[in-house]
Scaffold this motif. Structure first.
Motif, PDB file in Angstrom:
ATOM      1  N   ASN A  21      32.595 -20.281 -22.407  1.00  0.00           N
ATOM      2  CA  ASN A  21      33.151 -21.540 -21.909  1.00  0.00           C
ATOM      3  C   ASN A  21      34.666 -21.683 -22.070  1.00  0.00           C
ATOM      4  N   GLY A  22      35.301 -20.695 -22.643  1.00  0.00           N
ATOM      5  CA  GLY A  22      36.741 -20.802 -22.877  1.00  0.00           C
ATOM      6  C   GLY A  22      37.562 -20.504 -21.633  1.00  0.00           C
ATOM      7  N   SER A  23      38.889 -20.459 -21.815  1.00  0.00           N
ATOM      8  CA  SER A  23      39.793 -20.071 -20.718  1.00  0.00           C
ATOM      9  C   SER A  23      39.597 -18.591 -20.417  1.00  0.00           C
ATOM     10  N   GLU A  24      40.170 -18.118 -19.339  1.00  0.00           N
ATOM     11  CA  GLU A  24      40.011 -16.701 -18.990  1.00  0.00           C
ATOM     12  C   GLU A  24      40.539 -15.800 -20.103  1.00  0.00           C
ATOM     13  N   LYS A  25      41.683 -16.145 -20.634  1.00  0.00           N
ATOM     14  CA  LYS A  25      42.248 -15.350 -21.727  1.00  0.00           C
ATOM     15  C   LYS A  25      41.369 -15.457 -22.967  1.00  0.00           C
ATOM     16  N   GLY A  26      40.878 -16.672 -23.247  1.00  0.00           N
ATOM     17  CA  GLY A  26      40.013 -16.882 -24.404  1.00  0.00           C
ATOM     18  C   GLY A  26      38.716 -16.101 -24.283  1.00  0.00           C
ATOM     19  N   LYS A  27      38.111 -16.112 -23.087  1.00  0.00           N
ATOM     20  CA  LYS A  27      36.876 -15.363 -22.867  1.00  0.00           C
ATOM     21  C   LYS A  27      37.086 -13.874 -23.138  1.00  0.00           C
ATOM     22  N   SER A  28      38.197 -13.352 -22.627  1.00  0.00           N
ATOM     23  CA  SER A  28      38.490 -11.929 -22.787  1.00  0.00           C
ATOM     24  C   SER A  28      38.613 -11.539 -24.254  1.00  0.00           C
ATOM     25  N   LYS A  29      39.327 -12.345 -25.008  1.00  0.00           N
ATOM     26  CA  LYS A  29      39.517 -12.040 -26.430  1.00  0.00           C
ATOM     27  C   LYS A  29      38.231 -12.219 -27.220  1.00  0.00           C
ATOM     28  N   ALA A  30      37.443 -13.224 -26.859  1.00  0.00           N
ATOM     29  CA  ALA A  30      36.173 -13.450 -27.551  1.00  0.00           C
ATOM     30  C   ALA A  30      35.227 -12.280 -27.323  1.00  0.00           C
ATOM     31  N   LEU A  31      35.160 -11.783 -26.088  1.00  0.00           N
ATOM     32  CA  LEU A  31      34.300 -10.641 -25.800  1.00  0.00           C
ATOM     33  C   LEU A  31      34.758  -9.394 -26.550  1.00  0.00           C
ATOM     34  N   GLU A  32      36.063  -9.225 -26.660  1.00  0.00           N
ATOM     35  CA  GLU A  32      36.593  -8.079 -27.400  1.00  0.00           C
ATOM     36  C   GLU A  32      36.235  -8.191 -28.875  1.00  0.00           C
ATOM     37  N   LEU A  33      36.342  -9.408 -29.415  1.00  0.00           N
ATOM     38  CA  LEU A  33      35.981  -9.617 -30.825  1.00  0.00           C
ATOM     39  C   LEU A  33      34.481  -9.409 -31.028  1.00  0.00           C
ATOM     40  N   LEU A  34      33.667  -9.857 -30.075  1.00  0.00           N
ATOM     41  CA  LEU A  34      32.217  -9.665 -30.172  1.00  0.00           C
ATOM     42  C   LEU A  34      31.862  -8.182 -30.201  1.00  0.00           C
ATOM     43  N   LYS A  35      32.585  -7.387 -29.439  1.00  0.00           N
ATOM     44  CA  LYS A  35      32.329  -5.942 -29.457  1.00  0.00           C
ATOM     45  C   LYS A  35      32.590  -5.365 -30.838  1.00  0.00           C
ATOM     46  N   ILE A  36      33.605  -5.893 -31.503  1.00  0.00           N
ATOM     47  CA  ILE A  36      33.972  -5.387 -32.824  1.00  0.00           C
ATOM     48  C   ILE A  36      32.915  -5.756 -33.863  1.00  0.00           C
ATOM     49  N   VAL A  37      32.410  -6.984 -33.790  1.00  0.00           N
ATOM     50  CA  VAL A  37      31.427  -7.411 -34.798  1.00  0.00           C
ATOM     51  C   VAL A  37      30.008  -7.027 -34.396  1.00  0.00           C
ATOM     52  N   ASP A  38      29.812  -6.572 -33.173  1.00  0.00           N
ATOM     53  CA  ASP A  38      28.465  -6.333 -32.641  1.00  0.00           C
ATOM     54  C   ASP A  38      27.686  -5.318 -33.445  1.00  0.00           C
ATOM     55  N   ALA A  39      28.324  -4.200 -33.806  1.00  0.00           N
ATOM     56  CA  ALA A  39      27.602  -3.125 -34.478  1.00  0.00           C
ATOM     57  C   ALA A  39      26.927  -3.614 -35.755  1.00  0.00           C
ATOM     58  N   ALA A  40      27.717  -4.326 -36.590  1.00  0.00           N
ATOM     59  CA  ALA A  40      27.149  -4.795 -37.854  1.00  0.00           C
ATOM     60  C   ALA A  40      26.212  -5.962 -37.634  1.00  0.00           C
ATOM     61  N   SER A  41      26.587  -6.873 -36.751  1.00  0.00           N
ATOM     62  CA  SER A  41      25.797  -8.085 -36.558  1.00  0.00           C
ATOM     63  C   SER A  41      24.453  -7.786 -35.916  1.00  0.00           C
ATOM     64  N   ALA A  42      24.449  -6.893 -34.950  1.00  0.00           N
ATOM     65  CA  ALA A  42      23.204  -6.570 -34.262  1.00  0.00           C
ATOM     66  C   ALA A  42      22.198  -5.952 -35.227  1.00  0.00           C
ATOM     67  N   ARG A  43      22.696  -5.140 -36.167  1.00  0.00           N
ATOM     68  CA  ARG A  43      21.815  -4.533 -37.157  1.00  0.00           C
ATOM     69  C   ARG A  43      21.118  -5.587 -37.994  1.00  0.00           C
ATOM     70  N   ASP A  44      21.821  -6.700 -38.226  1.00  0.00           N
ATOM     71  CA  ASP A  44      21.257  -7.766 -39.043  1.00  0.00           C
ATOM     72  C   ASP A  44      20.436  -8.748 -38.220  1.00  0.00           C
ATOM     73  N   GLY A  45      20.341  -8.500 -36.922  1.00  0.00           N
ATOM     74  CA  GLY A  45      19.569  -9.395 -36.073  1.00  0.00           C
ATOM     75  C   GLY A  45      20.258 -10.711 -35.801  1.00  0.00           C
ATOM     76  N   ARG A  46      21.554 -10.755 -35.973  1.00  0.00           N
ATOM     77  CA  ARG A  46      22.272 -12.023 -35.799  1.00  0.00           C
ATOM     78  C   ARG A  46      22.848 -12.175 -34.407  1.00  0.00           C
ATOM     79  N   LEU A  47      22.902 -11.093 -33.662  1.00  0.00           N
ATOM     80  CA  LEU A  47      23.609 -11.137 -32.380  1.00  0.00           C
ATOM     81  C   LEU A  47      22.818 -10.392 -31.322  1.00  0.00           C
ATOM     82  N   GLU A  48      22.634 -11.023 -30.175  1.00  0.00           N
ATOM     83  CA  GLU A  48      21.977 -10.358 -29.071  1.00  0.00           C
ATOM     84  C   GLU A  48      22.909  -9.258 -28.542  1.00  0.00           C
ATOM     85  N   PRO A  49      22.355  -8.303 -27.826  1.00  0.00           N
ATOM     86  CA  PRO A  49      23.221  -7.282 -27.226  1.00  0.00           C
ATOM     87  C   PRO A  49      24.326  -7.934 -26.406  1.00  0.00           C
TER      88      PRO A  49
END
Length: 311
Positions: free
Chosen positions: A277-305
């Motif tokens: 729901n953020g601005s275009e720039k905000g969406k881009s940065k949020a997705l990049e941050l999600l990629k960074i936390v995804d590996a650990a978070s997904a293992r813990d079942g906290r984050l969908e793919p």
């Protein structure tokens, strides 16, 4: 008409050298009004070698002289930035006004003038090299008695200074991180929190920021801001995302692993909210941050793919 204006300006500037305090005060008052109300007069004032004389009045113990002088410099900075930067002693005088203002209005005008000047990219390293200017701006932010307008102008000036990457480590060294996070935690005014987190996001992009952020509990504050239950504005949440992302990108694997270890479900939900729901720039940065936390978070079942979050 221009000849008449130029002659009038020259007369006023000459009066600035008078031994009479009253004469100097009256001349400065007229120059302030002229520079405020007549855009054509601004370059004429700057070209009349007035800037250095006006700047000298910032050292006067007389409040009205300081107020008129800083307000005039602010007005001149609208269209005569080069003259201000090239005139002897102007930055030092503005630094003095930030640290020793006769009135809150003087500090506000000095901060606003710095903000105006750092809008020019080539001026940012020059102003950032003046440690006293950064210190003075940080003190305005740190001081709970500062007027809201002064804080806002100081934050905007700090943001402009931080846009030059090599200025960031000096900002960290001079206490900007602690002052900024203290403001975010203690001040509930949305506009100030948004501006403060914008500066935090920039300052996060240097190697020296990580340890100071940890000591100031900055990571926890940023995560609280991303918690949807705290009601932070989208601009604030986007700034928090940008700060975490910049910190990780600048700090490498060690910082990335530390951030991953601190991420909680509520924080992930906040990042996802910005990604959706953020601005275009905000969406881009949020997705990049999600990629960074995804590996650990997904293992813990906290984050969908990540494929679940399309922007």
């Amino acid at each position: 008409m221009e000849v008449v204006k130029r002659r009038a300006v020259k007369t006023l500037v000459t009066k600035l050298t008078s031994v009479s305090e009253q004469t100097r005060t009256e001349a400065l008052c007229e120059l302030r009004l002229l520079s405020k109300n007549d855009a054509e007069s601004r370059p004429l004032i700057a070209e009349a070698d007035a800037v250095t004389l006006i700047a000298e009045s910032l050292y006067s113990p007389v409040p009205i002289l300081q107020e008129n002088a800083t307000a005039t410099l602010l007005n001149l900075s609208i269209s005569s930035k080069d003259h201000l930067m090239s005139s002897h002693g102007v930055l030092d005088a503005l630094s003095h006004s930030l640290r020793h203002p006769a009135t809150p209005f003087v500090a506000q005008c000095a901060a606003a003038t710095i903000f105006s000047l750092v809008s020019v990219e080539s001026f940012r390293p020059i102003i950032g090299h003046k440690r006293d200017i950064i210190f003075g701006l940080v003190e305005i932010v740190r001081n709970q008695g500062s007027a809201a307008r002064s804080i806002k102008d100081a934050l905007r000036a700090l943001f402009g200074i931080a846009l030059y990457p090599l200025n960031r480590s000096q900002m960290v060294e001079l206490g900007a991180v602690q002052a900024l996070f203290s403001l975010v935690v203690k001040d509930g005014r949305v506009g100030l929190v948004e501006d403060a987190t914008a500066v935090i996001a920039q300052v996060a992009g240097c190697e020296e920021s990580w340890e100071v952020f940890k000591k100031a509990l900055g990571i926890e504050v940023l995560m609280d801001l991303l918690d949807n239950s705290t009601g932070s504005s989208y601009r604030t949440k986007e700034n928090a995302v940008a700060a975490l992302l910049n910190m990780v990108l600048c700090g490498g694997d060690e910082v990335a692993n530390d951030v991953r270890g601190k991420i909680e479900v509520r924080v992930v939900d906040g990042i996802v909210d910005v990604a959706e729901n953020g601005s275009e720039k905000g969406k881009s940065k949020a997705l990049e941050l999600l990629k960074i936390v995804d590996a650990a978070s997904a293992r813990d079942g906290r984050l969908e793919p990540l494929s679940s979050y399309s922007s």
